[in-house]
Design an enzyme around this catalytic site. Structure first.
Site, PDB file in Angstrom:
ATOM      1  N   LYS A   1       0.799  -1.238   0.000  1.00  0.00           N
ATOM      2  CA  LYS A   1       0.000   0.000   0.000  1.00  0.00           C
ATOM      3  C   LYS A   1       0.829   1.284   0.000  1.00  0.00           C
ATOM      4  O   LYS A   1       0.387   2.299  -0.523  1.00  0.00           O
ATOM      5  CB  LYS A   1      -0.943   0.019   1.202  1.00  0.00           C
ATOM      6  CG  LYS A   1      -2.100  -0.947   1.066  1.00  0.00           C
ATOM      7  CD  LYS A   1      -3.056  -0.849   2.232  1.00  0.00           C
ATOM      8  CE  LYS A   1      -4.107  -1.946   2.112  1.00  0.00           C
ATOM      9  NZ  LYS A   1      -5.110  -1.907   3.161  1.00  0.00           N
TER      10      LYS A   1
ATOM     11  N   GLU B   1      -5.600  13.310  -3.542  1.00  0.00           N
ATOM     12  CA  GLU B   1      -5.110  14.158  -2.442  1.00  0.00           C
ATOM     13  C   GLU B   1      -5.161  13.456  -1.073  1.00  0.00           C
ATOM     14  O   GLU B   1      -4.211  13.522  -0.290  1.00  0.00           O
ATOM     15  CB  GLU B   1      -5.990  15.403  -2.396  1.00  0.00           C
ATOM     16  CG  GLU B   1      -5.250  16.657  -1.970  1.00  0.00           C
ATOM     17  CD  GLU B   1      -6.170  17.857  -2.091  1.00  0.00           C
ATOM     18  OE1 GLU B   1      -6.504  18.398  -1.034  1.00  0.00           O
ATOM     19  OE2 GLU B   1      -6.582  18.198  -3.222  1.00  0.00           O
TER      20      GLU B   1
ATOM     21  N   ASP C   1      -9.743   2.897   2.454  1.00  0.00           N
ATOM     22  CA  ASP C   1      -9.734   2.222   3.766  1.00  0.00           C
ATOM     23  C   ASP C   1     -10.290   3.126   4.860  1.00  0.00           C
ATOM     24  O   ASP C   1     -11.028   2.684   5.739  1.00  0.00           O
ATOM     25  CB  ASP C   1      -8.302   1.817   4.149  1.00  0.00           C
ATOM     26  CG  ASP C   1      -7.857   0.536   3.477  1.00  0.00           C
ATOM     27  OD1 ASP C   1      -8.720  -0.280   3.115  1.00  0.00           O
ATOM     28  OD2 ASP C   1      -6.635   0.347   3.318  1.00  0.00           O
TER      29      ASP C   1
ATOM     30  N   ARG D   1       4.558  -1.683  19.175  1.00  0.00           N
ATOM     31  CA  ARG D   1       5.703  -2.450  19.663  1.00  0.00           C
ATOM     32  C   ARG D   1       7.004  -1.750  19.303  1.00  0.00           C
ATOM     33  O   ARG D   1       7.898  -1.608  20.114  1.00  0.00           O
ATOM     34  CB  ARG D   1       5.623  -3.856  19.033  1.00  0.00           C
ATOM     35  CG  ARG D   1       6.677  -4.801  19.469  1.00  0.00           C
ATOM     36  CD  ARG D   1       6.484  -6.120  18.788  1.00  0.00           C
ATOM     37  NE  ARG D   1       6.554  -6.025  17.321  1.00  0.00           N
ATOM     38  CZ  ARG D   1       6.504  -7.051  16.497  1.00  0.00           C
ATOM     39  NH1 ARG D   1       6.357  -8.264  16.976  1.00  0.00           N
ATOM     40  NH2 ARG D   1       6.585  -6.884  15.187  1.00  0.00           N
TER      41      ARG D   1
END
Ligand code: NAP
Length: 274
Positions: free
Chosen positions: A66, A78, A102, A151
């Site tokens: 991605k 944009e 998403d 993490r």
């Protein structure tokens, strides 16, 4: 002539996107087929050339491409630029344009569950590619405070700088509290694990997991004892709805798509957890 669409990623064997989009094409009488293409990171540039050469009309982009894909495309919308990740490509007469849907998937999932983000204190666990879209959605939804725990602290720090939110070290997760908690790591994907225990989860009224295999992750199973839960398939569904609109300009058959992916996820779940 049938047009070709597909998802590129690695792995893609359990992708639910082909089921969702092929059904929508059929229902809307669009002459198109949607496939799943496994593309290794080292083959990404070649895969984009393939999209051009084969005149593939639209592509979903998933893990781990991605972010990297941005440099190979001709234009970036944009918002996708702002998020720093592309999950959708439209091939318009040879010009490849990248979009991000998403974040809309995340916003819609909250909306459909009647959860308002405005003025909420939200904890996001994970600072990978998907977290960027999650955080962008939270900002657009008006969340008051956003904390990201990861993490690898440096990655949370990068998101802090990019989105003006607050990065927290992993060790402090045990003290986390707020209104909404979002599990955006890959922990729990095809396994019975959670990055946070019940004591932490119990402090939140709403919990979302962006992992959707299993459909009800260990994280969500613990969370449902304390409040509302939102599974990751809802994000997948609504990001797919937006993709379909970008590709065809049509409204897809939402309920049919929903039914099909929930059925398939349940089948896959049995296979994975047996
Ligand atoms: P990613 O870029 O590889 O990031 C993975 C994240 O998980 C990082 O924050 C990583 O932490 C963390 N992580 C991995 N193993 C961990 C462990 N053992 N303990 C603690 N943290 C751990 O992946 P992504 O693209 O963000 O995707 C994350 C998950 O979301 C995937 O499972 C994917 O399937 C799902 N997803 C769902 C949708 C949807 O539509 N529902 C959309 C996109 C992604 P480090 O930085 O420390 O490595």
């Amino acid at each position: 002539m049938y047009e070709v669409y597909g998802v590129i990623g690695d792995p893609v064997s359990h992708s639910l996107s082909p089921i969702m989009h092929n059904l929508a094409f059929k229902e809307k009488n669009v002459k198109a087929v949607y496939g799943a293409f496994k593309v290794r990171p080292s083959d990404l540039a070649k895969a984009v050339e393939g999209i051009r050469a084969l005149n593939i009309k639209g592509v979903s982009v998933t893990i781990p491409h991605k972010e990297k894909i941005i440099e190979y495309l001709d234009e970036i919308d944009e918002i996708a630029q702002e998020i720093g990740a592309v999950n959708t490509i439209l091939n318009k007469e040879g010009i490849l344009k990248g979009f991000n849907t998403d974040w809309i998937g995340v916003l819609k999932a909250f909306e459909e569950n009647g959860v308002k983000l405005k003025d909420k204190k939200v904890v996001v666990i994970g600072a990978g590619g998907a977290s960027k879209a999650v955080i962008y959605a939270l900002i657009k939804g008006g969340a008051k405070k956003i904390y990201v725990y990861n993490r690898t602290f440096e990655k949370a720090k990068l998101l802090e700088k990019k989105f003006k939110i607050t990065a927290k070290p992993w060790e402090e997760l045990k003290k986390a509290d707020g209104d909404i908690i979002i599990q955006a790591t890959s922990v729990g994907l095809k396994s019975w694990e959670t990055p946070v225990g019940e004591e932490i989860i119990s402090r939140f009224k709403v919990a979302m997991d962006i992992v959707y295999l299993p459909l009800k992750t260990k994280f969500l199973s613990l969370a449902e004892r304390y409040g509302k839960i939102i599974d990751g398939l809802q994000m997948l569904l609504y990001q797919g709805v937006e993709q379909f609109k970008i590709w065809t300009g049509m409204e897809p058959p939402l309920e049919l798509m929903k039914k099909a992916i929930y059925e398939e996820a349940k089948n896959l779940e049995k296979e994975i957890l047996k």
